[in-house]
Design a protein around this motif. Structure first.
Motif, mmCIF file in Angstrom:
data_model
loop_
_atom_site.group_PDB
_atom_site.id
_atom_site.type_symbol
_atom_site.label_atom_id
_atom_site.label_comp_id
_atom_site.label_asym_id
_atom_site.label_seq_id
_atom_site.Cartn_x
_atom_site.Cartn_y
_atom_site.Cartn_z
ATOM 1 N N ARG A 251 0.802 -1.219 -0.097
ATOM 2 C CA ARG A 251 -0.135 -0.012 -0.149
ATOM 3 C C ARG A 251 0.850 1.332 -0.080
ATOM 4 N N ASP A 252 0.193 2.197 -0.013
ATOM 5 C CA ASP A 252 0.908 3.659 0.281
ATOM 6 C C ASP A 252 0.428 4.143 1.666
ATOM 7 N N GLY A 253 0.903 3.467 2.720
ATOM 8 C CA GLY A 253 0.456 3.521 3.870
ATOM 9 C C GLY A 253 0.640 4.949 4.647
ATOM 10 N N GLN A 254 -0.283 5.172 5.437
ATOM 11 C CA GLN A 254 -0.271 6.552 6.077
ATOM 12 C C GLN A 254 -0.388 6.174 7.866
ATOM 13 N N ASN A 255 -1.538 6.253 8.422
ATOM 14 C CA ASN A 255 -1.388 6.120 9.923
ATOM 15 C C ASN A 255 -2.154 4.861 10.476
ATOM 16 N N TRP A 256 -1.332 4.157 11.327
ATOM 17 C CA TRP A 256 -1.903 3.067 11.719
ATOM 18 C C TRP A 256 -2.770 3.059 13.084
ATOM 19 N N ASN A 257 -3.487 2.419 13.594
ATOM 20 C CA ASN A 257 -4.372 2.209 14.648
ATOM 21 C C ASN A 257 -4.781 1.037 15.065
ATOM 22 N N PHE A 258 -4.645 0.576 16.352
ATOM 23 C CA PHE A 258 -5.163 -0.466 16.919
ATOM 24 C C PHE A 258 -6.111 -0.442 17.962
ATOM 25 N N TYR A 270 -6.114 -0.986 11.637
ATOM 26 C CA TYR A 270 -6.688 -0.261 10.586
ATOM 27 C C TYR A 270 -5.531 0.725 10.097
ATOM 28 N N ILE A 271 -5.222 0.604 8.622
ATOM 29 C CA ILE A 271 -4.512 1.609 8.260
ATOM 30 C C ILE A 271 -4.998 2.407 6.896
ATOM 31 N N THR A 272 -4.749 3.553 6.859
ATOM 32 C CA THR A 272 -5.309 4.403 5.521
ATOM 33 C C THR A 272 -3.930 4.041 4.550
ATOM 34 N N ASN A 273 -4.728 4.429 3.212
ATOM 35 C CA ASN A 273 -3.892 4.198 1.891
ATOM 36 C C ASN A 273 -3.955 5.315 1.218
ATOM 37 N N TYR A 274 -2.667 5.923 0.476
ATOM 38 C CA TYR A 274 -3.296 7.010 -0.290
ATOM 39 C C TYR A 274 -2.829 6.706 -1.542
ATOM 40 N N PHE A 275 -2.886 5.517 -2.098
ATOM 41 C CA PHE A 275 -2.752 5.186 -3.389
ATOM 42 C C PHE A 275 -4.145 5.070 -3.965
ATOM 43 N N ASN A 276 -4.624 5.946 -4.998
ATOM 44 C CA ASN A 276 -5.706 6.175 -5.539
ATOM 45 C C ASN A 276 -6.336 5.125 -5.799
ATOM 46 N N SER A 277 -5.987 4.122 -6.405
ATOM 47 C CA SER A 277 -6.726 2.602 -6.700
ATOM 48 C C SER A 277 -6.795 1.747 -5.833
ATOM 49 N N LYS A 278 -6.356 2.196 -4.654
ATOM 50 C CA LYS A 278 -6.567 1.055 -3.558
ATOM 51 C C LYS A 278 -7.585 1.526 -2.219
ATOM 52 N N MET A 305 -12.114 3.952 -2.581
ATOM 53 C CA MET A 305 -10.580 3.881 -3.102
ATOM 54 C C MET A 305 -10.356 5.537 -2.993
ATOM 55 N N GLY A 306 -9.257 6.094 -2.937
ATOM 56 C CA GLY A 306 -8.730 7.290 -2.777
ATOM 57 C C GLY A 306 -7.709 7.664 -2.214
ATOM 58 N N LEU A 307 -7.459 8.907 -1.873
ATOM 59 C CA LEU A 307 -6.087 9.675 -1.253
ATOM 60 C C LEU A 307 -6.319 9.585 0.253
ATOM 61 N N GLY A 308 -6.441 8.369 0.983
ATOM 62 C CA GLY A 308 -6.851 8.144 2.302
ATOM 63 C C GLY A 308 -5.506 8.710 3.254
ATOM 64 N N ASP A 329 -7.563 13.166 0.945
ATOM 65 C CA ASP A 329 -6.934 14.443 0.415
ATOM 66 C C ASP A 329 -7.405 14.518 -1.158
ATOM 67 N N GLY A 330 -6.894 15.751 -1.619
ATOM 68 C CA GLY A 330 -7.188 15.601 -3.300
ATOM 69 C C GLY A 330 -8.511 16.357 -3.604
#
Length: 588
Positions: A251-258, A270-278, A305-308, A329-330
């Motif tokens: 992924r294009d990982g951003q911030n993790w939470n447990f 849970y982890i957010t992803n910044y890659f637009n197609s995931k 999907m999006g820039l999470g 974002d975006g």
């Protein structure tokens, strides 16, 4: 003291009849008038002045003091320097009892809290690192010596600042004298796009592990996950996790939470992803195995999907289950996901769910009404906002931990609260984490929604040094303080009720907020001696503010509060008919 006027600027939608959000548009509230900011700025809620109220900090020099009653003052003389900056993290690194701040920027800047609304820029180490560019930062006692250490995380290859030289991320150990030493770690062995670094005890073995998002932007990669061997070997050592979906999914990982979102006693991820197609990823912990959820099993929380960027977890409607707010974002629409209590989530459109370029966001109950509010920062006016949670009829409980020096903020502590949720007694879990949103963190006051519970069955606190403390039969609808010596001002559950189930002792405070004198107006089922006690901002009983009142069925007691510092206090009143407690805000 001036109270906020709450004005709607968009239609408000009720969440299952429990909660709704209103954007604050008060022109006299400086936090509500926060301007858009460039860069990927973070938001943190933090009680920097120790008055019991959550203040708000927005990178890199926007500090707002909470004056109580919903009012804020922007601190313009703090000496926090403007300039490029993304992440921030707060902690008491010198053990003096107040919270200092590390700002990830170019250069990284450590500010010591001077205790009078001002801060002093302090060298982090004798090593020259002012040409380093950092994206995020996080405090955590990685080696278990009682002093919080520091991670600074660099996104090699894409940092949008001047002089974006690729460098490794850095780990600093606290020398216990106000200084730090950079140590060798696996972070030195790689040049990678590290985004948000988070210290968290994901395996609940008593030491802090390190999760770092993999923000390569142009391609997908593994996140950077390091498991601390302190509990296993007695020596703090970070080993990279190489197996399992948490470590190997791309992924294009951003911030993790447990979080234990399903209340089954283990921690999900849970982890957010910044890659637009995931999509963003939710992992359900099933007997130690992390199983990636799908829209069929969890709903739209993993379907967009999006820039999470940012994920903020909290029980916003106080039904006992943690919900999730996700920033995109975006110019994409932010999302609010309501936890249905059965492992699934429902997307609920809210006033903040508008197309905008949001970035940082964090949650806190800034007005002490028992419901979590949100502050959102971003690059456009429509993306920025202070959102008040208008609440509902569910119950709640909030706990502020005061640790022994040096880790007075108790970063890394864990709390379990046992109460009724979904028709049965369940344990609800929270960790006091110094980086659990995108480049910032939620309030260090831990919040629990209790639904229609009549009381808290049990509380279990595990301090960072492993000390375990427990209590039983605690009252609902209170914010209280728990000190590491075991004392607290948490009131017990009421034991005396009328046949209708209502308390037989009741009181109110007026005025509240107060400046010179406040009055206790009490009423009880019959004539009886009434006792009262006021607790200070650190949970300590104030000797001059305690007493009794001759046996009457109802009456009024004057509290001589003149001279007390502004802040949040706790008033407890009891008689043979029961116990009641209430927050008192003193303003000047």
């Amino acid at each position: 003291m001036r109270l906020l006027s709450l004005l709607f600027c968009f239609a408000v939608l009720q969440l299952n009849g429990q909660a709704s959000f209103t954007k604050i548009t008060d022109a006299n509230n400086p936090l509500a008038q926060q301007a858009p900011l460039s860069a990927y700025i973070g938001v943190s809620w933090v009680d920097y002045n120790g008055d019991g109220l959550d203040d708000c900090f927005i990178n890199s020099n926007n500090l707002y003091r909470n004056d109580g009653g919903g009012a804020f003052t922007k601190i313009t003389f703090s000496a926090l320097n403007p300039g490029d900056g993304n992440g921030n993290s707060w902690g008491d690194y010198d053990g003096d009892g107040d919270l200092d701040v590390m700002i990830a920027a170019t250069p990284a800047r450590l500010y010591r809290n001077d205790g009078d609304d001002t801060f002093t820029l302090t060298p982090l180490t004798s090593e020259v690192i002012d040409t380093f560019n950092f994206w995020s930062t996080a405090w955590g006692d990685y080696n278990g010596d009682g002093w919080i250490d520091l991670g600074l995380f660099h996104p090699a290859g894409f940092l949008p600042f001047s002089n974006p030289i690729s460098r490794p991320s850095l780990l600093f150990v606290n020398n216990q004298d106000g200084s730090f030493t950079r140590i060798d770690s696996p972070l030195d062995d790689e040049l990678a796009a590290h985004t948000v670094g988070t210290w968290t005890d994901y395996d609940l073995d008593g030491d802090l592990d390190l999760f770092i998002g993999s923000g390569e932007v142009a391609f997908l990669s593994r996140d950077h996950i390091f498991i601390n061997q302190l509990a296993e070997s007695g020596t703090a050592q970070l080993l990279r996790l190489e197996e399992g979906p948490l470590a190997t999914d791309l992924r294009d990982g951003q911030n993790w939470n447990f979080i234990d979102y399903d209340l089954d006693g283990d921690l999900d991820a849970y982890i957010t992803n910044y890659f637009n197609s995931k999509t963003n990823d939710l992992y359900r912990n099933e007997n130690g195995a992390y199983v990636k959820q799908t829209t069929a099993s969890a709903g739209p929380i993993v379907g967009q999907m999006g820039l999470g960027l940012n994920n903020v977890w909290g029980d916003f409607d106080n039904d006992g289950y943690q919900d999730c707010f996700v920033v995109f974002d975006g110019g994409q629409r932010d999302r609010y996901y309501h936890n249905n209590g059965d492992g699934t989530f429902t997307e609920v459109n809210q006033v903040f769910s508008i197309p905008a370029s949001s970035r940082g966001a964090a949650a806190a109950d800034y007005d002490d009404d028992g419901y979590l509010d949100l502050m959102i920062a971003g690059t456009t006016a429509s993306a920025v906002g202070l959102y008040h949670n208008d609440g509902g009829d569910n119950h709640w409980f909030q706990l502020r931990l005061h640790g022994d020096a040096p880790n007075t903020a108790a970063i890394g502590a864990k709390v379990w609260v046992k109460a009724e949720a979904g028709g049965q007694l369940r344990w609800m879990y929270r960790e006091l984490n110094s980086q659990n949103t995108f480049n910032g963190h939620n309030s260090y006051r831990l919040h629990f929604g209790l639904g229609q519970s009549s009381h808290i069955d049990s509380i279990r606190v595990v301090w960072p040094d492993g000390t375990v403390q427990e209590a039983a039969n605690i009252a609902i609808d209170q914010s209280c303080i728990w000190n590491q010596d075991g004392t607290s001002d948490c009131g017990p559950a009421l034991s005396v009720k009328s046949q209708s189930g209502t308390p037989q002792l009741h009181f109110s405070l007026s005025p509240n907020p107060a400046t010179v004198t406040a009055f206790i107006n009490f009423r009880q089922a019959g004539a009886a001696e009434v006792y009262w006690q006021v607790y200070g901002q650190l949970g300590q009983p104030l000797e001059k503010l305690r007493g009794s009142y001759s046996g009457l069925k109802e009456g009024q007691i004057a509290l001589p509060i003149k001279g007390l510092p502004a802040g949040l206090y706790r008033v407890v009143v009891w008689s043979k008919y029961g116990t009641q407690r209430e927050n008192l805000v003193i303003g000047r």
